[in-house]
Scaffold this active site. Structure first.
Site: not given
Ligand code: SAM
Length: 375
Positions: A79
């Protein structure tokens, strides 16, 4: 590299993130490039790989790094750093805190959390993303992070946490997080929750213990900041009775024409426009955004039931309308601007939000259902 990271920290601060000495140190010490070793997508759609021109400069910019795309849609990323900083500040982590993160992504935010002294369990729904996050954390020598594969809706059964941070956009909070955020010193749940087509980040508190998954406690929140997160998979993005329409592409809309003149000599700046946008979402379940034909950028609109018309509110207060019910929608849009003015242009942080359990009975979520202006 030291210079690059020092400038990076300064840039994050300049872009409005409140950096405590601990947060500055966290951003200065965690090597972000080790969390994106398979590269990220540039704005022109090409991929930047380690060693390619400008790679480290982009890594240490205040930009989101999209690390996985599926069918042209970003599905994982690191992010925007200033947004991470604002969310981490709102989380108010204390050394030793057990933190549950939903959305492991690259693992970088989890590494920042450990630099703040937290013990982190981070969940991601994509197995390959989990494997990459584990490898990155190992490569960076980060200890104290457990990466769990699964749908974050479940949290981590039978465990409890002092803080919960959600780094993916959701329609509402899982009752499991409320139950698992049980601690002698419970902190907020920091979470981007859909509202009028965007994802303002909320700091949510539970007045009573959430030990019952049905959750009888009073759950309230305040807006921390605006954001535009990617949306979560699974029940966390379920539709619910109070949901706003999804944003629509420009091609979906009919022609819009002026329905009320501009109201302010100087257009609202982007922060004030977001405040108006937030209020529009409070006062109308039809508020969302769209690229209105013939206009640049994304505009606040009240979308009609057909999904092709309605009324747009521009940053100078002008109302454009189109479609079969354009007069009704134009009147509603003008009414929202009047109401926001009459309330002295409240910022989005001025609303106290009450959340209630809603959605599917098998996989309920806690969503904003009532708003009060409190300051
Ligand atoms: C914006 S990224 C997260 C950024 C992360 N915290 C970082 O530091 O790189 C969003 C993540 O949420 C995950 N995601 C989407 N839906 C989800 C769910 N229902 N449960 C867990 N993870 C999920 C996606 O696979 C993706 O990797």
């Amino acid at each position: 590299m030291t210079d690059l990271r020092r400038r990076y920290v300064e840039r994050i601060r300049r872009d409005g993130a409140p950096l405590s000495p601990q947060l500055s140190e966290a951003f200065a010490s965690v090597p972000r490039e080790l969390f994106v070793t398979e590269g990220f997508q540039r704005r022109d759609g090409t991929w930047a790989r380690p060693g390619s021109a400008g790679f480290l400069e982009r890594v240490y910019s205040n930009d989101v790094l999209v690390t996985k795309v599926d069918g042209g849609v970003p599905v994982s990323s690191s992010s925007q750093p200033s947004l991470m900083a604002i969310m981490l500040a709102a989380l108010a982590v204390q050394p030793g805190d057990r933190v549950l993160e939903i959305g492991a992504g690259t693992g970088y935010n989890a590494a920042l959390l450990t630099a703040l002294g937290a013990r982190v369990t981070t969940v991601d729904v994509q197995d390959d993303v989990v494997a990459r996050a584990r490898a990155a954390l190992q490569r960076a020598g980060v200890e104290g992070v457990r990466v769990v594969a699964g749908d974050g809706y479940a949290g981590v059964p039978n465990e409890h946490f002092d803080r919960v941070i959600v780094t993916v956009g959701v329609a509402g909070l899982s009752p499991h997080w409320l139950a698992q955020a049980e601690s002698p010193r419970p902190g907020p749940i920091v979470v981007p929750v859909e509202h009028a087509g965007t994802h303002p980040v909320l700091a949510v508190h539970c007045a009573a213990s959430g030990s019952d998954v049905a959750g009888p406690g009073v759950v309230t929140g305040r807006v921390v900041c605006s954001s535009g997160f990617m949306t979560a998979a699974g029940p966390l993005t379920a539709r619910h009775p109070g949901a706003h329409p999804h944003p629509v592409p420009a091609t979906a809309l009919t022609a819009f024409r002026p329905a009320a003149p501009s109201r302010w000599e100087h257009s609202l700046d982007s922060l004030a426009y977001r405040d108006l946008w937030y209020a529009a979402g409070v006062w109308s379940t039809r508020a969302t955004h769209a690229a209105v034909p013939g206009r640049d950028g994304s505009t606040l609109i009240l979308l009609d039931e057909e999904g092709t018309g309605g009324a747009a509110i521009l940053p100078d207060g002008m109302v454009l309308a189109g479609g079969a019910q354009e007069r009704e929608y134009a009147a509603a849009a003008a009414g929202i601007v009047d109401r926001w003015e009459a309330a002295s242009r409240p910022p989005m942080q001025a609303w106290r939000i009450t959340l209630a359990r809603t959605g599917d009975s098998a996989t309920p979520i806690w969503c904003p259902t009532a708003w009060d202006l409190v300051d």
